[in-house]
Design an enzyme around this catalytic site. Structure first.
Site, PDB file in Angstrom:
ATOM      1  N   LYS A 199      16.329  32.347 -64.886  1.00 31.37           N
ATOM      2  CA  LYS A 199      16.565  30.998 -65.433  1.00 31.37           C
ATOM      3  C   LYS A 199      17.616  31.076 -66.547  1.00 31.37           C
ATOM      4  CE  LYS A 199      13.955  29.922 -68.692  1.00 31.37           C
ATOM      5  NZ  LYS A 199      13.937  29.984 -70.154  1.00 31.37           N
TER       6      LYS A 199
ATOM      7  N   LYS B 198      21.476  31.544 -78.154  1.00 26.56           N
ATOM      8  CA  LYS B 198      20.507  32.253 -77.298  1.00 26.56           C
ATOM      9  C   LYS B 198      21.161  32.659 -75.967  1.00 26.56           C
ATOM     10  CE  LYS B 198      16.594  33.561 -75.377  1.00 26.56           C
ATOM     11  NZ  LYS B 198      15.754  34.679 -75.707  1.00 26.56           N
TER      12      LYS B 198
ATOM     13  N   THR C  97      13.676  28.512 -74.204  1.00 21.95           N
ATOM     14  CA  THR C  97      15.101  28.665 -73.899  1.00 21.95           C
ATOM     15  C   THR C  97      15.447  27.689 -72.790  1.00 21.95           C
ATOM     16  OG1 THR C  97      14.944  31.023 -74.376  1.00 21.95           O
ATOM     17  CG2 THR C  97      16.910  30.281 -73.180  1.00 21.95           C
TER      18      THR C  97
END
Ligand code: NAP
Length: 301
Positions: free
Chosen positions: A242, A174, A98
């Site tokens: 993150k 995502k 990701t």
């Protein structure tokens, strides 16, 4: 028809079980990881070890990365001894990490100069989904490359969506996923905090609410871990942070306020400040414990 030779880079919590599933399905695999023990483990399962990302790319027609963040992918692809140096024209590069949609687009443009198509194919479903081969996979990039990689995705996951032909679209889907995950996590830990403070039998409370309108993946899979005092990571707090940073950066670039996501990001900062960045995301419960000055497990130190 012979299965294509697949290169795999990044053998962490997710990469290891994904590689194992591909090996079990008969794929020939060449693997490299930054530290050696994971390479040796994958070799003991039947993978061919390599000494660099470049060496992996030289030998394979599909090359996959599963590493933490945008700078890591940049380094593994474009850095010294990286994929770019070794990959042959006509191969496909698939990034299942990701990372930033913008960085994804830049890497795809660079690889196109070499005649290599890229797919961004981040996943959802956690370490459990990786082990069971039930991941959701959200893919951006050329349809031709998507169709070439679909049989491989079908080993790793169950719900595979081609978001569109443009690189970065998989990463954007995502980020939508992570927005929902962050808020579901907060919902899960707040309900358990309330139950604990009220002195409820938490297992009964969870059994009652998991199947109703409040039900979620977080309640079913991470709720029992909170109740058991199990803080070990399926997905680490620092990686969740993150992802929430990527969501908030993307939202800022679109001029979109996402107040709930911003709140969850700040609450996770409490968890990180307590030195728990490498624990699982269920450790969000610690932020509520600190603010409420109570313990879900009074016997815990
Ligand atoms: P992880 O356990 O920390 O594994 C990361 C892997 O990448 C390790 O093998 C690590 O090597 C390697 N690595 C780190 N930095 C590198 C660099 N600069 N160059 C080369 N290799 C590097 O992380 P993970 O949980 O597997 O997550 C991987 C990706 O999947 C992340 O983008 C994460 O957001 C995403 N993801 C994770 C989950 C989950 O539940 N865990 C779910 C969905 C998506 P070493 O062994 O040397 O440290």
């Amino acid at each position: 028809m012979a299965l294509p030779k697949v290169g795999w880079i990044g053998l962490g919590i997710m990469g290891k079980p994904m590689v194992r599933n591909l090996l079990n399905a008969g794929y020939p695999l060449v693997v490299w990881n930054r530290s050696r023990p994971a390479v040796d483990l994958a070799a003991s399962w039947g993978a061919t070890p390599a000494n660099s990302a470049k060496e992996v790319a030289e030998q394979c027609e599909i090359v996959v990365t599963m590493v933490p963040d945008s700078p890591d992918v940049q380094q593994v692809v474009l850095g010294p001894n990286g994929i770019y140096e070794g990959i042959r024209p006509g191969s496909v590069y698939v990034d299942m990490s990701t990372i930033s949609p913008m960085v994804t687009k830049r890497i795809a443009a660079k690889l196109a100069e070499k005649g290599v198509q890229m797919l961004d194919a981040p996943v959802s479903g956690g370490d459990i989904g990786a082990q069971r081969g039930t991941l959701s996979i959200m893919v951006g990039g050329p349809r031709e490359a998507f169709e070439r990689c679909l049989p491989l995705f079908q080993i790793l996951g169950e719900n595979i969506v081609h978001a569109g032909e443009e690189n970065g679209l998989g990463q954007f889907v995502k980020l939508c996923n992570q927005t929902a995950c962050g808020l579901n996590l907060l919902a899960m830990v707040e309900s358990i905090a309330l139950g604990a403070k009220a002195g409820l039998d938490l297992e009964k409370m969870l059994a009652a609410i998991t199947k109703g309108a409040a039900g979620s993946w977080m309640l079913s899979n991470l709720g029992p871990k909170v109740i058991a005092g199990d803080w070990e990571p399926g997905f680490m707090v620092k990686l969740q942070q993150k992802d929430l940073r990527l969501v908030l950066e993307a939202a800022a670039s679109l001029g979109l306020p996402l107040p709930g996501t911003a709140l969850v990001h700040q609450l996770f900062r409490v968890v990180e400040a307590a030195g728990l960045g490498e624990k699982g995301t269920q450790a969000l419960a610690h932020a509520l414990e600190r603010m409420g000055n109570f313990k879900i497990h009074p016997d815990e130190g």
